[in-house]
Design a protein around this motif. Sequence first.
Motif, mmCIF file in Angstrom:
data_model
loop_
_atom_site.group_PDB
_atom_site.id
_atom_site.type_symbol
_atom_site.label_atom_id
_atom_site.label_comp_id
_atom_site.label_asym_id
_atom_site.label_seq_id
_atom_site.Cartn_x
_atom_site.Cartn_y
_atom_site.Cartn_z
ATOM 1 N N TYR A 40 0.811 -1.224 0.000
ATOM 2 C CA TYR A 40 0.000 0.000 0.000
ATOM 3 C C TYR A 40 0.843 1.272 0.000
ATOM 4 O O TYR A 40 0.286 2.370 -0.060
ATOM 5 N N VAL A 41 2.166 1.122 0.059
ATOM 6 C CA VAL A 41 3.022 2.306 0.046
ATOM 7 C C VAL A 41 2.825 3.149 -1.221
ATOM 8 O O VAL A 41 2.702 4.381 -1.138
ATOM 9 N N PRO A 42 2.772 2.534 -2.434
ATOM 10 C CA PRO A 42 2.514 3.353 -3.635
ATOM 11 C C PRO A 42 1.197 4.131 -3.548
ATOM 12 O O PRO A 42 1.118 5.270 -4.024
ATOM 13 N N GLU A 43 0.160 3.521 -2.942
ATOM 14 C CA GLU A 43 -1.129 4.220 -2.774
ATOM 15 C C GLU A 43 -0.958 5.446 -1.872
ATOM 16 O O GLU A 43 -1.491 6.523 -2.156
ATOM 17 N N LEU A 44 -0.199 5.281 -0.809
ATOM 18 C CA LEU A 44 0.049 6.394 0.112
ATOM 19 C C LEU A 44 0.887 7.488 -0.553
ATOM 20 O O LEU A 44 0.655 8.684 -0.335
ATOM 21 N N GLU A 45 1.849 7.076 -1.378
ATOM 22 C CA GLU A 45 2.652 8.054 -2.122
ATOM 23 C C GLU A 45 1.789 8.807 -3.124
ATOM 24 O O GLU A 45 1.938 10.031 -3.309
ATOM 25 N N ASP A 46 0.859 8.097 -3.778
ATOM 26 C CA ASP A 46 -0.037 8.757 -4.740
ATOM 27 C C ASP A 46 -0.926 9.790 -4.057
ATOM 28 O O ASP A 46 -1.338 10.776 -4.685
ATOM 29 N N MET A 47 -1.202 9.581 -2.779
ATOM 30 C CA MET A 47 -2.010 10.543 -2.027
ATOM 31 C C MET A 47 -1.220 11.809 -1.697
ATOM 32 O O MET A 47 -1.805 12.826 -1.324
ATOM 33 N N GLY A 48 0.125 11.729 -1.802
ATOM 34 C CA GLY A 48 0.952 12.906 -1.538
ATOM 35 C C GLY A 48 1.949 12.739 -0.420
ATOM 36 O O GLY A 48 2.634 13.697 -0.044
ATOM 37 N N CYS A 49 2.058 11.509 0.129
ATOM 38 C CA CYS A 49 3.006 11.267 1.219
ATOM 39 C C CYS A 49 4.401 10.990 0.674
ATOM 40 O O CYS A 49 4.551 10.416 -0.415
ATOM 41 N N GLU A 50 5.410 11.380 1.431
ATOM 42 C CA GLU A 50 6.786 11.004 1.115
ATOM 43 C C GLU A 50 7.177 9.837 2.017
ATOM 44 O O GLU A 50 7.123 9.958 3.246
ATOM 45 N N PHE A 51 7.573 8.725 1.417
ATOM 46 C CA PHE A 51 7.820 7.485 2.147
ATOM 47 C C PHE A 51 9.271 7.374 2.598
ATOM 48 O O PHE A 51 10.194 7.625 1.835
ATOM 49 N N ILE A 52 9.450 6.990 3.875
ATOM 50 C CA ILE A 52 10.780 6.724 4.436
ATOM 51 C C ILE A 52 10.774 5.276 4.926
ATOM 52 O O ILE A 52 10.077 4.944 5.899
ATOM 53 N N GLU A 53 11.507 4.403 4.261
ATOM 54 C CA GLU A 53 11.485 2.987 4.639
ATOM 55 C C GLU A 53 12.144 2.794 6.002
ATOM 56 O O GLU A 53 13.277 3.234 6.235
ATOM 57 N N THR A 54 11.430 2.128 6.891
ATOM 58 C CA THR A 54 11.885 1.943 8.270
ATOM 59 C C THR A 54 11.563 0.527 8.725
ATOM 60 O O THR A 54 10.403 0.226 9.032
ATOM 61 N N PRO A 55 12.545 -0.357 8.792
ATOM 62 C CA PRO A 55 12.286 -1.728 9.253
ATOM 63 C C PRO A 55 11.854 -1.738 10.722
ATOM 64 O O PRO A 55 12.424 -1.024 11.544
ATOM 65 N N ILE A 56 10.825 -2.524 11.030
ATOM 66 C CA ILE A 56 10.353 -2.677 12.412
ATOM 67 C C ILE A 56 10.073 -4.145 12.685
ATOM 68 O O ILE A 56 9.361 -4.795 11.909
ATOM 69 N N SER A 57 10.635 -4.650 13.764
ATOM 70 C CA SER A 57 10.284 -5.987 14.237
ATOM 71 C C SER A 57 9.068 -5.833 15.142
ATOM 72 O O SER A 57 9.193 -5.484 16.315
ATOM 73 N N ARG A 58 7.878 -6.085 14.593
ATOM 74 C CA ARG A 58 6.636 -5.713 15.270
ATOM 75 C C ARG A 58 6.459 -6.400 16.617
ATOM 76 O O ARG A 58 5.989 -5.805 17.572
ATOM 77 N N ARG A 59 6.792 -7.696 16.685
ATOM 78 C CA ARG A 59 6.562 -8.425 17.927
ATOM 79 C C ARG A 59 7.859 -8.879 18.605
ATOM 80 O O ARG A 59 7.829 -9.568 19.604
ATOM 81 N N GLY A 60 8.995 -8.493 18.038
ATOM 82 C CA GLY A 60 10.276 -8.875 18.623
ATOM 83 C C GLY A 60 10.584 -8.082 19.881
ATOM 84 O O GLY A 60 10.103 -6.964 20.061
ATOM 85 N N THR A 61 11.398 -8.671 20.754
ATOM 86 C CA THR A 61 11.760 -8.001 22.010
ATOM 87 C C THR A 61 13.270 -7.845 22.142
ATOM 88 O O THR A 61 13.783 -7.666 23.245
ATOM 89 N N ASN A 62 13.984 -7.892 21.024
ATOM 90 C CA ASN A 62 15.438 -7.728 21.044
ATOM 91 C C ASN A 62 15.782 -6.257 21.295
ATOM 92 O O ASN A 62 15.460 -5.394 20.477
ATOM 93 N N PRO A 63 16.444 -5.943 22.415
ATOM 94 C CA PRO A 63 16.727 -4.533 22.742
ATOM 95 C C PRO A 63 17.653 -3.856 21.730
ATOM 96 O O PRO A 63 17.532 -2.640 21.505
ATOM 97 N N ILE A 64 18.551 -4.620 21.104
ATOM 98 C CA ILE A 64 19.460 -4.036 20.110
ATOM 99 C C ILE A 64 18.673 -3.584 18.882
ATOM 100 O O ILE A 64 18.884 -2.484 18.354
ATOM 101 N N THR A 65 17.731 -4.433 18.458
ATOM 102 C CA THR A 65 16.876 -4.083 17.316
ATOM 103 C C THR A 65 16.055 -2.837 17.626
ATOM 104 O O THR A 65 15.899 -1.947 16.772
ATOM 105 N N ASP A 66 15.528 -2.764 18.837
ATOM 106 C CA ASP A 66 14.719 -1.604 19.223
ATOM 107 C C ASP A 66 15.567 -0.335 19.345
ATOM 108 O O ASP A 66 15.106 0.766 19.000
#
Length: 362
Positions: A40-66
Amino acid sequence: MKRILILANNDIGLYKFRKELIQRLVKNYKVYISLPYGNYVPELEDMGCEFIETPISRRGTNPITDLKLMWHYKEIIKNIKPNLVLTYTIKPNIYGGIVSRISKVPYIPNITGLGTAVENEGILQKVTLFLYRLALKKSHCVFFQNKENERFLTSRVFIKRKRLIPGSGVNLHQYSLLEYPHSTETHFLFIARIMKEKGIDEYLEAAEYIRENYPYTRFHVLGFCEGEYESKLREMQKRKIIEYHGMQSDVKQFHEFAHCTIHPTYYPEGMSNVLLESAASGRPIITTNRSGCKEIVDEQKNGYIVEEKNSLDLINKIEMFLKLKYEDKKSMGISGRIKMEKEFDRNIIVNSYSEEIDKILG
């Protein structure tokens, strides 16, 4: 032009549940979105947003990753110098909030659910609450999606300003009132990520009992399947207890023939979008006595509430629904639609954000 930075953990939720807000924001501000890449990123860009790719470990608990995520947010804020930061979901709320506070940038978090880390007592809860204290202390305003989340967090974390909103709301045009189906069979929907905490075990147990005793019923399952359930779903489909449809990008086609949505979750919800969309479509709902779900149901008017983790109670409520006359089921669906129009219109959320943003950016 003033700049707004939005921090989120996925593109799907941002597009499907915040699209109307973004459409309003891009008219007056330069909008940046920071999240992992998705379809859905292209859809958001078409709406006028500027996208910044940011990796996120959604359910991970590794403090280094966070810590890497927090550093990434620091660099983003340093580079684009936003006038305001909006955050959604746990990790953007916490790490984006901490960095915004350090950077002295106004920010507005949205508590979309507290998650199991906060709900279950233990060291992880203590650590997470400590991080919330750091993150939320200087926020301009914290949006809560249900009263229990608000009560729990404000009793443990200092929050100077807060607002209660009806979840993400529902787009009443996109999910319009559908004609209630005439058919000899009664169709039930389960729409969720296929995982234990969403109540899939209770749903499958109820489906097996009801199908045996009421053969004119059909039970559908929609959603991404966690690996441990794949074989069970296939086996139950082979026995014709359920029909598994996998992940669906558009569930409206299923609402068209369905008579009721069942959501037996005990996952820490903010406000269930599945139930909001079902009710807006004119479908009765059966769900648990859980914050983020029970607010959407007026008992026996637009659905039923069941005890969480209680298959027998779920079976009982399904039987009650099956015994209703057609007109009573249809009336339940219409009552749900009226409730959505009065209490859960997405414009309520968009206007609430606009009011808070205007206070900061003028």
